[in-house]
Scaffold this active site. Structure first.
Site: not given
Ligand code: NVA
Ligand code: CP
Length: 319
Positions: A105, A132, A135, A234, A274, A302
């Site tokens: 990540r 992502h 997800q 989101d 998500c 997930r």
């Molecule tokens: N779009 C959000 C998703 C978090 C799971 C982010 O990138 O922070």
């Molecule tokens: N939806 C998702 O990826 O959640 P986290 O940021 O908690 O991993």
């Protein structure tokens, strides 16, 4: 440099590969629910690298790998040499000599691509600024579970054909990934984003021309929700964009999924997010906590889909 199979964006797999992985995820979930052992990745190690915060991604990959009989190594920027400017290429060379699979990540997609290019083992995108994919894999599995059928000719994925997914909010990593999925799997995304926060089509499709009709743009979020089979949103501010928080709060004020939007969708429309969610910002509490919301199944799934994904990347088709 290699023929290793990575999962860096949704378009890395074919529809046929998704059909397999989703079917396998259903079997893995069934065995999990029945307390049946499924140790297909015994002695394998997953390295998880987090340069941004996480709850679901960490728990789902970590629990999932243990359930497959493997183990995990958890690294963050703060507690590894990644935070002290060791080149990503060197980190990839080293980490991939000692582990069998890597989940990352991070911020820019180019970072995960550079890691993958120097990795001896498959690399999974656990979220970047741009995509992502894990997800959306879970979201599609969840949609099929609730509204699809495994028995239709053409398999479970055919239940997505012609469906409408309404995206209300930021043109972010989730929106980009929904577009890739719609292009590949034959459904349509109704996109409604505030002005200045639109999806970058070139980025989402990597410069490739998408399938005609795979998405449609709406100024008004209520219009985007009309007739939708799934309404999803989101956070207004994704991780890494916190400096824009104030400007975003103003720009996104009308992009809050509410009961009126859900009422304009199909009567059996689902709501997904998500997570993490901010009630009263991108979604009203009565929607996310209401009867059409499947966000808890979505979060749980997930783990099941990622177990199938990890198995597929390491073992290929096993049945
Ligand atoms: N779009 C959000 C998703 C978090 C799971 C982010 O990138 O922070
Ligand atoms: N939806 C998702 O990826 O959640 P986290 O940021 O908690 O991993």
């Amino acid at each position: 440099m290699s023929t290793i199979k990575h999962y860096l964006q949704f378009s890395d797999f074919t529809a046929d590969e998704y059909a397999y992985v989703l079917e396998r995820a259903a079997l893995i979930k069934k065995k999990f629910k029945g307390y049946e052992k499924h140790h297909t990745l015994g002695d394998r190690t997953l390295a998880m690298i987090f340069e941004k915060a996480s709850t679901r991604t960490r728990v789902s990959f970590e629990a999932g790998m243990y359930q497959l009989g493997g183990s995990v190594v958890h690294l963050t920027t703060g507690d590894s040499q990644l935070g002290r400017a060791e080149p990503i290429e060197d980190s990839a060379r080293v980490i991939s000599r000692m582990t069998d699979l890597v989940m990352i990540r991070t911020f820019g997609q180019e970072k995960i691509e550079r890691f993958a290019a120097h990795s001896r083992v498959p690399v999974i995108n656990g979220l970047t600024n741009e995509f992502h994919p894990c997800q959306i894999l879970a979201d599609i599995f969840t949609f099929i579970e609730h509204r699809g059928s495994r028995d239709t000719a053409g398999g479970a994925l055919s239940s997505l054909q012609g469906k409408v997914v309404a995206w209300v909010g930021d043109g972010n990593n989730m929106a980009n990934t929904w577009l890739q999925a719609a292009d590949l799997l034959g459904f349509t995304v109704h996109l409604s984003t505030p002005s200045g926060y639109e999806v970058d089509e070139k980025l989402a499709f990597g410069g490739k021309t998408p399938r005609t009709g795979c998405y449609k743009v709406f100024k008004d979020p209520l219009e985007a929700c009309k007739g939708a089979d799934l309404v999803t949103t989101d956070v207004w501010t994704s991780m890494g964009y916190e400096a824009e928080n104030e400007a975003r709060r103003k720009a996104f004020a009308d992009w809050c999924v509410d009961a009126e939007m859900m009422a304009s969708a199909q009567p059996d429309a689902l709501f997904m997010h998500c997570l993490p969610a901010h009630r009263g910002e991108e979604v009203e509490a009565e929607v996310i906590d209401g009867p059409q919301s499947v966000v808890w199944d979505e979060a749980e799934n997930r783990m099941h889909v990622q177990k199938a994904l990890m198995e597929y990347l390491l073992l290929g088709r096993v049945d």
